[in-house]
Design an enzyme around this catalytic site. Sequence first.
Site, PDB file in Angstrom:
ATOM      1  N   PRO A 321      71.420 116.896  88.223  1.00 55.77           N
ATOM      2  CA  PRO A 321      71.818 117.877  87.167  1.00 55.77           C
ATOM      3  C   PRO A 321      73.237 118.075  87.283  1.00 55.77           C
ATOM      4  O   PRO A 321      73.987 118.274  88.347  1.00 55.77           O
ATOM      5  CB  PRO A 321      70.952 119.082  87.752  1.00 55.77           C
ATOM      6  CG  PRO A 321      70.768 118.945  89.140  1.00 55.77           C
ATOM      7  CD  PRO A 321      70.819 117.514  89.448  1.00 55.77           C
ATOM      8  N   ARG A 323      75.223 119.923  84.104  1.00 57.65           N
ATOM      9  CA  ARG A 323      75.426 121.034  83.220  1.00 57.65           C
ATOM     10  C   ARG A 323      74.429 122.313  83.635  1.00 57.65           C
ATOM     11  O   ARG A 323      74.682 123.294  83.732  1.00 57.65           O
ATOM     12  CB  ARG A 323      74.465 120.562  81.504  1.00 57.65           C
ATOM     13  CG  ARG A 323      74.436 121.636  80.770  1.00 57.65           C
ATOM     14  CD  ARG A 323      73.624 121.322  79.539  1.00 57.65           C
ATOM     15  NE  ARG A 323      73.855 119.842  79.283  1.00 57.65           N
ATOM     16  CZ  ARG A 323      74.823 119.445  78.361  1.00 57.65           C
ATOM     17  NH1 ARG A 323      75.407 120.412  77.483  1.00 57.65           N
ATOM     18  NH2 ARG A 323      74.593 118.144  78.168  1.00 57.65           N
ATOM     19  N   ARG A 360      82.800 120.422  72.306  1.00 56.51           N
ATOM     20  CA  ARG A 360      81.384 120.181  72.026  1.00 56.51           C
ATOM     21  C   ARG A 360      80.926 120.695  70.835  1.00 56.51           C
ATOM     22  O   ARG A 360      80.023 119.771  70.241  1.00 56.51           O
ATOM     23  CB  ARG A 360      80.579 120.755  73.197  1.00 56.51           C
ATOM     24  CG  ARG A 360      80.985 120.024  74.379  1.00 56.51           C
ATOM     25  CD  ARG A 360      79.661 120.372  75.735  1.00 56.51           C
ATOM     26  NE  ARG A 360      78.405 120.138  75.273  1.00 56.51           N
ATOM     27  CZ  ARG A 360      77.581 120.999  74.810  1.00 56.51           C
ATOM     28  NH1 ARG A 360      77.787 122.264  74.609  1.00 56.51           N
ATOM     29  NH2 ARG A 360      76.125 120.316  74.711  1.00 56.51           N
ATOM     30  N   TYR A 364      79.344 117.268  69.068  1.00 59.98           N
ATOM     31  CA  TYR A 364      77.671 117.281  69.096  1.00 59.98           C
ATOM     32  C   TYR A 364      77.026 118.499  68.397  1.00 59.98           C
ATOM     33  O   TYR A 364      75.709 118.564  68.425  1.00 59.98           O
ATOM     34  CB  TYR A 364      77.008 117.548  70.506  1.00 59.98           C
ATOM     35  CG  TYR A 364      77.715 116.677  71.687  1.00 59.98           C
ATOM     36  CD1 TYR A 364      77.542 115.643  71.738  1.00 59.98           C
ATOM     37  CD2 TYR A 364      78.191 117.480  72.878  1.00 59.98           C
ATOM     38  CE1 TYR A 364      78.043 114.769  72.680  1.00 59.98           C
ATOM     39  CE2 TYR A 364      78.657 117.061  74.093  1.00 59.98           C
ATOM     40  CZ  TYR A 364      78.510 115.445  73.894  1.00 59.98           C
ATOM     41  OH  TYR A 364      79.006 114.804  75.000  1.00 59.98           O
ATOM     42  N   CYS A 391      95.033 121.278  64.238  1.00 60.56           N
ATOM     43  CA  CYS A 391      95.161 121.034  63.075  1.00 60.56           C
ATOM     44  C   CYS A 391      93.888 120.040  62.370  1.00 60.56           C
ATOM     45  O   CYS A 391      94.196 118.721  62.070  1.00 60.56           O
ATOM     46  CB  CYS A 391      96.386 120.158  62.709  1.00 60.56           C
ATOM     47  SG  CYS A 391      97.968 121.021  63.286  1.00 60.56           S
TER      48      CYS A 391
HETATM   49  C1  LIG Z   1      75.540 113.086  82.306  1.00 65.20           C
HETATM   50  C2  LIG Z   1      74.576 112.406  83.444  1.00 65.20           C
HETATM   51  C3  LIG Z   1      74.131 113.277  84.271  1.00 65.20           C
HETATM   52  C4  LIG Z   1      74.189 114.675  84.072  1.00 65.20           C
HETATM   53  O1  LIG Z   1      73.568 115.210  82.986  1.00 65.20           O
HETATM   54  P1  LIG Z   1      73.643 116.744  82.559  1.00 65.20           P
HETATM   55  O2  LIG Z   1      73.079 116.958  81.438  1.00 65.20           O
HETATM   56  O3  LIG Z   1      74.788 117.430  82.770  1.00 65.20           O
HETATM   57  O4  LIG Z   1      72.467 117.373  83.587  1.00 65.20           O
HETATM   58  C5  LIG Z   1      73.378 112.733  85.249  1.00 65.20           C
HETATM   59  N1  LIG Z   1      73.055 111.412  85.352  1.00 65.20           N
HETATM   60  C6  LIG Z   1      73.837 110.665  84.797  1.00 65.20           C
HETATM   61  C7  LIG Z   1      73.379 109.242  84.799  1.00 65.20           C
HETATM   62  C8  LIG Z   1      74.535 111.017  83.746  1.00 65.20           C
HETATM   63  O5  LIG Z   1      75.075 109.895  83.032  1.00 65.20           O
END
Ligand SMILES: *Cc1c(COP(=O)(O)O)cnc(C)c1O
Length: 463
Positions: A321, A323, A360, A364, A391
């Site tokens: 994890p 995020r 973001r 996204y 800008c």
């Molecule tokens: C980006 C990534 C994560 C983390 O993703 P989150 O959405 O921040 O939890 C974990 N493992 C790999 C391989 C990633 O590329």
Amino acid sequence: MSRSAHPAGPRHADVLPEGHYTAPPTDLNVLDEKVWARTVGRNDDGVVTVGGIEVTRLAEEFGTPAYFLDEADFRARCRAWADAFGKDADVFYAGKAFLSRAVVRWLKEEGLNLDVCSGGELTTALDAGMPADRIAFHGNNKSQEEIDRAVAAGVGRIVVDSFQEIVRVAHTAQRLGTRQRVQIRVTVGVEAHTHEFIATAHEDQKFGIPLAGGQAAEAVRRALRLDGIELIGIHSHIGSQIFDTSGFEVAAHRVVRLLAEIRDEHGIELPEIDLGGGLGIAYTSDDDPREPHDIAKALNEIVTRECEAARLRTPRISVEPGRAIVGPTAFTLYEVGTIKPLEGLRTYVSVDGGMSDNIRTALYDAEYSVALVSRTSTAGPMLARVVGKHCESGDIVVKDAFLPADLAPGDLIAVPATGAYCRSMASNYNHALRPPVVAVKDGEARVIVRRETEEDLLRLDVG
Ligand SMILES: *Cc1c(COP(=O)(O)O)cnc(C)c1O
């Protein structure tokens, strides 16, 4: 702080244009604890505080825009993940979400491991004292120099992402007289229910080796033949900002099927699987993320069930994890600069940052919440769009949100849940100075990443 009057405009939400918003909340002064860091609240004067400190004081001392990170919340989330998965699993924090030396020390103290995906992240991790064997190295195109450093440092695992890399890592380890532990990253063909650019397990994309067509099985064959590497497991990461575990269920099913094929073909049971990261957080009140404990229970059950069905020993699980640990722990504090009501549309609220500190929304279509934090208001809701000072007309921080209709230049507003992928993706567009990250805990605030200065910008410009 001057409070100038607005020209007449659509202050109230009588007629609402199309957008991604629900009805205005009944009381704009209430902070939904789902989207704010744990120690955030309003004091008796109506000023929002974090770690016991008023945002007005923080703005005076550290300036705006700035990210304020609730250290107690960060540590609590680390512990929640570690406790949920227990001693038979490993939690790797995905450093790309946000990494600094202080963060590395917190992770180390709270017993977490760390994912890095570049030489820069590896340097930060090692410099702050993360033991190399607790580091996993990721990336779809690691340079030879990065591989050399990772192997020489003795990282716990390299997650290999291509046939070329299997050979490169094996040769590097042999040259350095060692044997490198690796996992092979596979794509399992799952469409995670998320934005296309952050869905990473369907096959038409750059990450991983597809299970389809036997490519992953072939990668395993080659890895097992090379002396420089010890294949310890299979890795799958299906996407980001995911709320339900059904995607993980399919992924685990397919990864376990590969483990069974490997056993049948080679007579070995690989000891580990990594199910990646990607667990969602609440950016707005509409999001309902699951608790680490729930996620751990679901993933453990899925893997155990699949392994029993395939008559395999249950491998050690790891998760990554990013995020879900850092995202909710920080907010961005901005000062309102200009306010532009557009008749029949919405009111544009310009702040002193923008896409340089939060890409973001532009990248996204991400949704965020926002609140007036330097005071309370009894004014009605106005439909606002919070925009930056860059800008680009796409320089939007919060696309649709309600703010009090008496919002005025000089007010402080804050956007919660900006701990992940905001500072780490920040840019110098328009020669903006990237904001500082300030850790707040128990009434004390300290800068952990300082604000960039114009000298920093000029130092790079050597023409
Ligand atoms: C980006 C990534 C994560 C983390 O993703 P989150 O959405 O921040 O939890 C974990 N493992 C790999 C391989 C990633 O590329």
